[in-house]
Design a protein around this motif. Sequence first.
Motif, PDB file in Angstrom:
ATOM      1  N   ASP A 374       0.831  -1.212   0.000  1.00 49.06           N
ATOM      2  CA  ASP A 374       0.000   0.000   0.000  1.00 49.06           C
ATOM      3  C   ASP A 374       0.862   1.257   0.000  1.00 49.06           C
ATOM      4  O   ASP A 374       0.580   2.234  -0.712  1.00 49.06           O
ATOM      5  CB  ASP A 374      -0.914   0.012   1.225  1.00 49.06           C
ATOM      6  CG  ASP A 374      -2.091  -0.956   1.093  1.00 49.06           C
ATOM      7  OD1 ASP A 374      -2.310  -1.433  -0.037  1.00 49.06           O
ATOM      8  OD2 ASP A 374      -2.749  -1.231   2.105  1.00 49.06           O
ATOM      9  N   ILE A 375       1.904   1.246   0.805  1.00 44.39           N
ATOM     10  CA  ILE A 375       2.788   2.417   0.895  1.00 44.39           C
ATOM     11  C   ILE A 375       3.489   2.653  -0.440  1.00 44.39           C
ATOM     12  O   ILE A 375       3.628   3.794  -0.899  1.00 44.39           O
ATOM     13  CB  ILE A 375       3.811   2.238   2.032  1.00 44.39           C
ATOM     14  CG1 ILE A 375       3.105   2.265   3.386  1.00 44.39           C
ATOM     15  CG2 ILE A 375       4.878   3.334   1.985  1.00 44.39           C
ATOM     16  CD1 ILE A 375       3.993   1.901   4.558  1.00 44.39           C
ATOM     17  N   LEU A 376       3.929   1.558  -1.086  1.00 46.25           N
ATOM     18  CA  LEU A 376       4.554   1.693  -2.403  1.00 46.25           C
ATOM     19  C   LEU A 376       3.581   2.319  -3.390  1.00 46.25           C
ATOM     20  O   LEU A 376       3.944   3.236  -4.147  1.00 46.25           O
ATOM     21  CB  LEU A 376       5.020   0.337  -2.914  1.00 46.25           C
ATOM     22  CG  LEU A 376       5.517   0.317  -4.368  1.00 46.25           C
ATOM     23  CD1 LEU A 376       6.743   1.195  -4.534  1.00 46.25           C
ATOM     24  CD2 LEU A 376       5.808  -1.109  -4.818  1.00 46.25           C
ATOM     25  N   LEU A 377       2.333   1.836  -3.394  1.00 49.64           N
ATOM     26  CA  LEU A 377       1.326   2.371  -4.317  1.00 49.64           C
ATOM     27  C   LEU A 377       1.084   3.861  -4.058  1.00 49.64           C
ATOM     28  O   LEU A 377       0.978   4.659  -4.999  1.00 49.64           O
ATOM     29  CB  LEU A 377       0.022   1.589  -4.168  1.00 49.64           C
ATOM     30  CG  LEU A 377      -1.097   1.920  -5.171  1.00 49.64           C
ATOM     31  CD1 LEU A 377      -0.624   1.644  -6.587  1.00 49.64           C
ATOM     32  CD2 LEU A 377      -2.343   1.103  -4.857  1.00 49.64           C
ATOM     33  N   GLU A 378       1.018   4.247  -2.785  1.00 49.80           N
ATOM     34  CA  GLU A 378       0.834   5.663  -2.445  1.00 49.80           C
ATOM     35  C   GLU A 378       2.021   6.494  -2.925  1.00 49.80           C
ATOM     36  O   GLU A 378       1.847   7.598  -3.450  1.00 49.80           O
ATOM     37  CB  GLU A 378       0.662   5.807  -0.940  1.00 49.80           C
ATOM     38  CG  GLU A 378      -0.654   5.260  -0.410  1.00 49.80           C
ATOM     39  CD  GLU A 378      -0.723   5.284   1.104  1.00 49.80           C
ATOM     40  OE1 GLU A 378       0.077   6.029   1.717  1.00 49.80           O
ATOM     41  OE2 GLU A 378      -1.558   4.564   1.681  1.00 49.80           O
ATOM     42  N   ALA A 379       3.233   5.959  -2.738  1.00 49.19           N
ATOM     43  CA  ALA A 379       4.431   6.678  -3.176  1.00 49.19           C
ATOM     44  C   ALA A 379       4.433   6.868  -4.689  1.00 49.19           C
ATOM     45  O   ALA A 379       4.821   7.925  -5.205  1.00 49.19           O
ATOM     46  CB  ALA A 379       5.687   5.923  -2.734  1.00 49.19           C
ATOM     47  N   GLN A 380       3.988   5.845  -5.419  1.00 50.27           N
ATOM     48  CA  GLN A 380       3.981   5.919  -6.878  1.00 50.27           C
ATOM     49  C   GLN A 380       2.914   6.875  -7.398  1.00 50.27           C
ATOM     50  O   GLN A 380       3.063   7.444  -8.477  1.00 50.27           O
ATOM     51  CB  GLN A 380       3.776   4.515  -7.462  1.00 50.27           C
ATOM     52  CG  GLN A 380       4.983   3.597  -7.249  1.00 50.27           C
ATOM     53  CD  GLN A 380       4.715   2.173  -7.675  1.00 50.27           C
ATOM     54  OE1 GLN A 380       3.587   1.693  -7.588  1.00 50.27           O
ATOM     55  NE2 GLN A 380       5.752   1.481  -8.131  1.00 50.27           N
ATOM     56  N   LYS A 381       1.820   7.051  -6.633  1.00 53.45           N
ATOM     57  CA  LYS A 381       0.761   7.956  -7.056  1.00 53.45           C
ATOM     58  C   LYS A 381       1.024   9.402  -6.650  1.00 53.45           C
ATOM     59  O   LYS A 381       0.446  10.333  -7.227  1.00 53.45           O
ATOM     60  CB  LYS A 381      -0.578   7.499  -6.468  1.00 53.45           C
ATOM     61  CG  LYS A 381      -1.122   6.221  -7.073  1.00 53.45           C
ATOM     62  CD  LYS A 381      -2.476   5.871  -6.467  1.00 53.45           C
ATOM     63  CE  LYS A 381      -3.080   4.646  -7.131  1.00 53.45           C
ATOM     64  NZ  LYS A 381      -4.403   4.309  -6.540  1.00 53.45           N
ATOM     65  N   LEU A 382       1.880   9.601  -5.672  1.00 51.90           N
ATOM     66  CA  LEU A 382       2.094  10.931  -5.107  1.00 51.90           C
ATOM     67  C   LEU A 382       2.870  11.830  -6.062  1.00 51.90           C
ATOM     68  O   LEU A 382       3.798  11.377  -6.739  1.00 51.90           O
ATOM     69  CB  LEU A 382       2.853  10.804  -3.785  1.00 51.90           C
ATOM     70  CG  LEU A 382       2.817  12.008  -2.841  1.00 51.90           C
ATOM     71  CD1 LEU A 382       1.404  12.247  -2.335  1.00 51.90           C
ATOM     72  CD2 LEU A 382       3.751  11.769  -1.662  1.00 51.90           C
ATOM     73  N   ASP A 383       2.500  13.088  -6.118  1.00 57.25           N
ATOM     74  CA  ASP A 383       3.231  14.090  -6.894  1.00 57.25           C
ATOM     75  C   ASP A 383       4.401  14.586  -6.046  1.00 57.25           C
ATOM     76  O   ASP A 383       4.225  15.395  -5.134  1.00 57.25           O
ATOM     77  CB  ASP A 383       2.307  15.252  -7.258  1.00 57.25           C
ATOM     78  CG  ASP A 383       2.996  16.302  -8.115  1.00 57.25           C
ATOM     79  OD1 ASP A 383       4.228  16.193  -8.328  1.00 57.25           O
ATOM     80  OD2 ASP A 383       2.325  17.246  -8.565  1.00 57.25           O
TER      81      ASP A 383
END
Length: 498
Positions: A374-383
């Motif tokens: 989940d944290i990886l996915l959030e990092a990849q979506k974050l600007d």
Amino acid sequence: MVTEEDLPISSLLLDNKNPRHREVAGQEEAIRALLGHQPIKLYNLAVHIIDNGLSPIDGLVALRQGSEYVVLEGNRRVAALKLLLKPAICPIPRYRNLFAELAKKASLPTVIRIKVVDDRVEAKPWLELRHGGELDGAGTVRWSTGQRTRAFATPGTQEYKAVATLDWVFEKAESGANEALYQLAENIFDNKITTFGRLVGDPSFRSYCGFDLIGHDMHLTDSDSAVLVRLNQVLLDLAGDLTVSDLKSKEQRKEYIRRLAERLGESIDTPAAKDTTSSSDNSKPSTDQPSTKDAGEQTGGSGSSAKPSAGTTDPTEKETQEDADNNDSAAPPGAEEESAKQKSDEKKTERERARSKKLFYGLRLKNCGPRTRDILLEAQKLDADTFRNSAAALTRMVIEFVVTQAITDCGWTPPPRDELRQKVQACITYLDPSGKDKRYKDIRNQVGAPDSIIGGSTLNAFLHNPNYFPTAVELRSIADKYVDFLKELDAAIGQAKT
């Protein structure tokens, strides 16, 4: 008083109070502590000694204690020599065999020259100078990434050309007292020199910028000022959002050159462009005279592009005037397909540019825990450009969570201290015991360096240093460096579950 003596290696004792490890009771424990959780490092030192001998740059220091000598500086080197001379003292069977095989490759010294002191206090200033960091310039000042590249880059490589180009920029900035340009070039020299090398290594880029390289020498095909304007903009782009992912392919570099020229209000004059025209000057339409088409339209002449004047007809013309007019405005054969392809290419370039801004681009964690994924996915979506501090925290969390799970699930020996730097080093040791996998080279060499952008100190600063302000460029660079490493750890976790 410091003296210099030639002493048998067998008479030297490893320091039980060596700051590299906790205090130990005897020589066997000292050997074990120096091997620690990364025996490959001591083995690699032994390999270097076999290949090159002891370093003439770094001296050894020992404390005289009666008839014995305790090594204060050079414990790792002395330990490596002892393991080569007597592999049986190695407590790790696998490495015992490796040291034994290595020792057969060269004759080993049994006596070495060493500086001798009478107490630890006498050696303290020199030990602090050697191991205390930069000490405001009095201590060991490490070479930056750019300086290491300048020292070791092979002539003709992209890195070598990048150094040569930036050295020219440094020279021009100094002579023109342009401190801003100098600092900008220094930033790229230390942090993005490999990415800059991708551009400088491309002949089309050098042609557009107005220079070429012969060895380390710049040969200009345009004025100093014009070349500096173009390179200055490139350095600004690299200091901003331009990453190696934007410049990997020839088409990406060609697109960047086109956009660069467009922003600077210039036309592209690259070798690729020149190939599409004749090399003869006579083939180019004169800038002082209209082209054939223009002349025909202006004079109503019989040029192929001229339209008939009002009230006249061509008896051989089979089309009506309306048909001719319609045909003039019609797209040539294949134009629609070409236009569609161009739009598709432009969309593809924009998608690649958007993807290149993602953290950990291309990384998927199939075997790590759900929160890590989940944290990886959030990092990849974050600007990362907008939310730098959040991106920094997530970057640190992804790396730490993966290495921690890998050590636990794979049953690897945890490091003596619960530090991210040591966890990363422990994982690399298990993934690459030979220490030769180029995918991990940068992490292996820099994770322990206090001034490295991908080092443990930088990652710690993301969470614990209120005065550290990460940039989006730094975050993408860190994430890119760790992608392959994290992929392999995820695979190792998966294998451990089967």
